[in-house]
Write a protein that holds these residues in place. Structure first.
Motif, PDB file in Angstrom:
ATOM      1  N   GLY A 206       2.281 -43.800  84.304  1.00 58.99           N
ATOM      2  CA  GLY A 206       1.155 -44.799  84.631  1.00 58.99           C
ATOM      3  C   GLY A 206      -0.154 -44.917  83.973  1.00 58.99           C
ATOM      4  O   GLY A 206      -0.946 -45.392  84.229  1.00 58.99           O
ATOM      5  N   MET A 207       0.166 -44.133  82.809  1.00 56.52           N
ATOM      6  CA  MET A 207      -1.120 -43.780  81.925  1.00 56.52           C
ATOM      7  C   MET A 207      -1.771 -45.279  81.310  1.00 56.52           C
ATOM      8  O   MET A 207      -0.987 -45.882  80.813  1.00 56.52           O
ATOM      9  N   PRO A 208      -3.159 -45.350  81.523  1.00 58.75           N
ATOM     10  CA  PRO A 208      -3.660 -46.499  80.971  1.00 58.75           C
ATOM     11  C   PRO A 208      -3.884 -46.337  79.385  1.00 58.75           C
ATOM     12  O   PRO A 208      -3.934 -44.977  79.065  1.00 58.75           O
TER      13      PRO A 208
ATOM     14  N   VAL B  83     -12.839 -51.267  77.492  1.00 59.69           N
ATOM     15  CA  VAL B  83     -11.927 -52.085  78.051  1.00 59.69           C
ATOM     16  C   VAL B  83     -10.675 -51.262  78.124  1.00 59.69           C
ATOM     17  O   VAL B  83     -10.351 -50.354  77.696  1.00 59.69           O
ATOM     18  N   VAL B  84      -9.817 -51.627  79.457  1.00 59.51           N
ATOM     19  CA  VAL B  84      -8.666 -51.002  79.633  1.00 59.51           C
ATOM     20  C   VAL B  84      -7.283 -51.505  79.615  1.00 59.51           C
ATOM     21  O   VAL B  84      -7.287 -52.686  80.088  1.00 59.51           O
ATOM     22  N   TYR B  85      -6.268 -51.043  79.071  1.00 60.94           N
ATOM     23  CA  TYR B  85      -5.004 -51.715  79.187  1.00 60.94           C
ATOM     24  C   TYR B  85      -3.963 -51.260  80.319  1.00 60.94           C
ATOM     25  O   TYR B  85      -4.073 -49.753  80.220  1.00 60.94           O
ATOM     26  N   ARG B  86      -3.232 -52.192  81.019  1.00 57.79           N
ATOM     27  CA  ARG B  86      -2.454 -51.500  82.066  1.00 57.79           C
ATOM     28  C   ARG B  86      -1.303 -52.407  81.827  1.00 57.79           C
ATOM     29  O   ARG B  86      -1.409 -53.472  81.834  1.00 57.79           O
ATOM     30  N   THR B  87      -0.048 -51.873  82.254  1.00 60.44           N
ATOM     31  CA  THR B  87       1.198 -52.531  82.213  1.00 60.44           C
ATOM     32  C   THR B  87       1.395 -53.151  83.816  1.00 60.44           C
ATOM     33  O   THR B  87       0.797 -52.681  84.739  1.00 60.44           O
ATOM     34  N   SER B  88       2.335 -54.098  83.825  1.00 61.81           N
ATOM     35  CA  SER B  88       2.461 -54.788  84.958  1.00 61.81           C
ATOM     36  C   SER B  88       3.290 -53.976  85.941  1.00 61.81           C
ATOM     37  O   SER B  88       3.148 -54.013  87.112  1.00 61.81           O
TER      38      SER B  88
END
Length: 397
Positions: A139-141, A180-185
């Protein structure tokens, strides 16, 4: 700007009398090659990149070098426009050789140099999570913090690249002017390498400011470990790659106040300490309910003081919620969880009336994928949920 030019001489032969009039076929004009920035420029804007165009033909080859280093770029589908992949380096000389041709016709070659302007104030990455080489949970962003405020968030976001051995859709969301944060779907596929690169060199986040260096790192997504906590049954189940590896009797928040109520939702493990000092919020020594304790094997799951940790109150674990909001378990099982947790492991908690806020710690999975994407500077809600495409620099269309 230097342009290759050709002149066609048309000869018309006229014969007096009954003879026919004939004309030679005009010679085909060679393609005209133009570059942006123009050759011989000495203060070109780095943020607009390099564009090479062919008028009246197609580009066959573009070779560009920045102080002797190749400049990556690509052709459009029509073969008439070449663009650099990223912005240009400030205060750097560029050399360009471009070749264009027509089908069966003449060829044009344009060669020249230009120089980009120097940076005023520098702009760079201040910190990134995960750390280089770190092994993380599914779950890591990716959390990127910059060393200054960003006004043109779209320009900076376009410069951020994430590549994975097992690709999955992801999107950036701005949480402020400097982060800014990156997250996967969905959760990352397990056991793979991910590389993040911020191509900030030459990017213009604000007037008078330019990126002066790229930033890249790689990390590893480890095994898939997820935990579920039911505060009503006082049980925590840890699964690894779908198999149960630990059943833990727990005690959650007593819920006498909001602060002592465990938050429900999808948490991520953020960091850990052994021990961690825990002090009652908003209370001083002598106040009712005050505490100041050193707690063993504590794994943090929010910014509101919640941990999964050891506590020797076995009488309550599996039976009653008596904590100040944390999830506590038997000391030996807490030590196991501590030793086997990676940053970014999901911990899903149910059973309370206090939801985890999406911006409480790493509660990013509390937002649906559709809502998460709305935080991207490249998302345009006015166009039916579409995405803003990377546009050419002004005046280059």
């Amino acid at each position: 700007m230097r342009r290759a030019a050709a002149f066609c001489l048309v000869v018309l032969l006229t014969v007096v009398g009954c003879s026919s009039v004939t004309a030679e076929t005009p010679a085909a004009a060679p393609p005209v090659i133009t570059t942006f920035p123009a050759f011989d420029s000495d203060r070109a804007r780095p943020d607009r990149g390099l564009v090479v165009k062919a008028g009246g033909g197609t580009l066959r080859q573009v070779l560009a070098y920045a102080a002797g280093r190749p400049v990556p770029g690509s052709l459009d589908p029509g073969g008439t426009t070449w663009r650099s992949s990223w912005a240009l380096e400030p205060d750097t000389e560029y050399a360009v050789t471009a070749t264009a041709a027509t089908t069966g016709g003449p060829t044009s070659i344009a060669m020249g140099r230009f120089r980009t302007r120097a940076a005023g104030r520098a702009f760079n990455v201040a910190s990134v999570s995960p750390l280089p080489g770190e092994e993380v949970g599914v779950g890591m962003p990716i959390i990127v913090t910059f060393d200054g405020p960003v006004r043109d968030k779209a320009a900076v976001e376009r410069a951020l690249e994430v590549t994975a051995a097992k690709p999955i859709e992801g999107a950036w969301r701005w949480t402020g002017d400097t982060q800014v944060v990156y997250r996967t779907s969905r959760f990352w596929p397990a056991r793979q390498k991910v590389t993040f690169t911020a191509h900030l060199t030459g990017v213009r986040p604000s007037p008078g400011v330019l990126g002066t260096a790229d930033h890249t790192l790689s990390f590893t997504v480890g095994r898939k470990q997820t935990s579920t906590v039911d505060t009503r049954t006082h049980q925590m189940v840890v699964r690894r790659d779908g198999q149960v590896v630990q059943n833990m009797a727990i005690s959650a928040g007593m819920a006498t106040t909001r602060e002592y109520t465990t938050t429900s939702g999808v948490h991520l493990t953020m960091d850990k300490g052994n021990p961690v000092r825990m002090v009652s919020p908003g209370r001083k020594k002598g106040d009712p309910g005050f505490y100041d304790l050193m707690i063993d094997h504590a794994v943090r799951i929010s910014n509101s003081g919640e941990y999964v940790h050891a506590k020797n109150n076995v009488w309550a674990q599996g039976r009653a919620n008596v904590s100040h909001g944390c999830i506590n378990s038997r000391p030996d099982q807490a030590a196991w969880f501590y030793a086997n947790s990676l940053r970014g492991d999901p911990v899903s908690i149910t059973g309370t009336d206090r939801p985890l806020e999406w911006n409480n710690g790493w509660g990013y999975w509390q937002l649906s994928w559709e809502k998460w994407r709305l935080g991207s500077a490249l998302h345009d809600p006015a166009s039916g949920g579409g995405w803003v495409q990377q546009a050419p620099a002004p005046g280059l269309t």
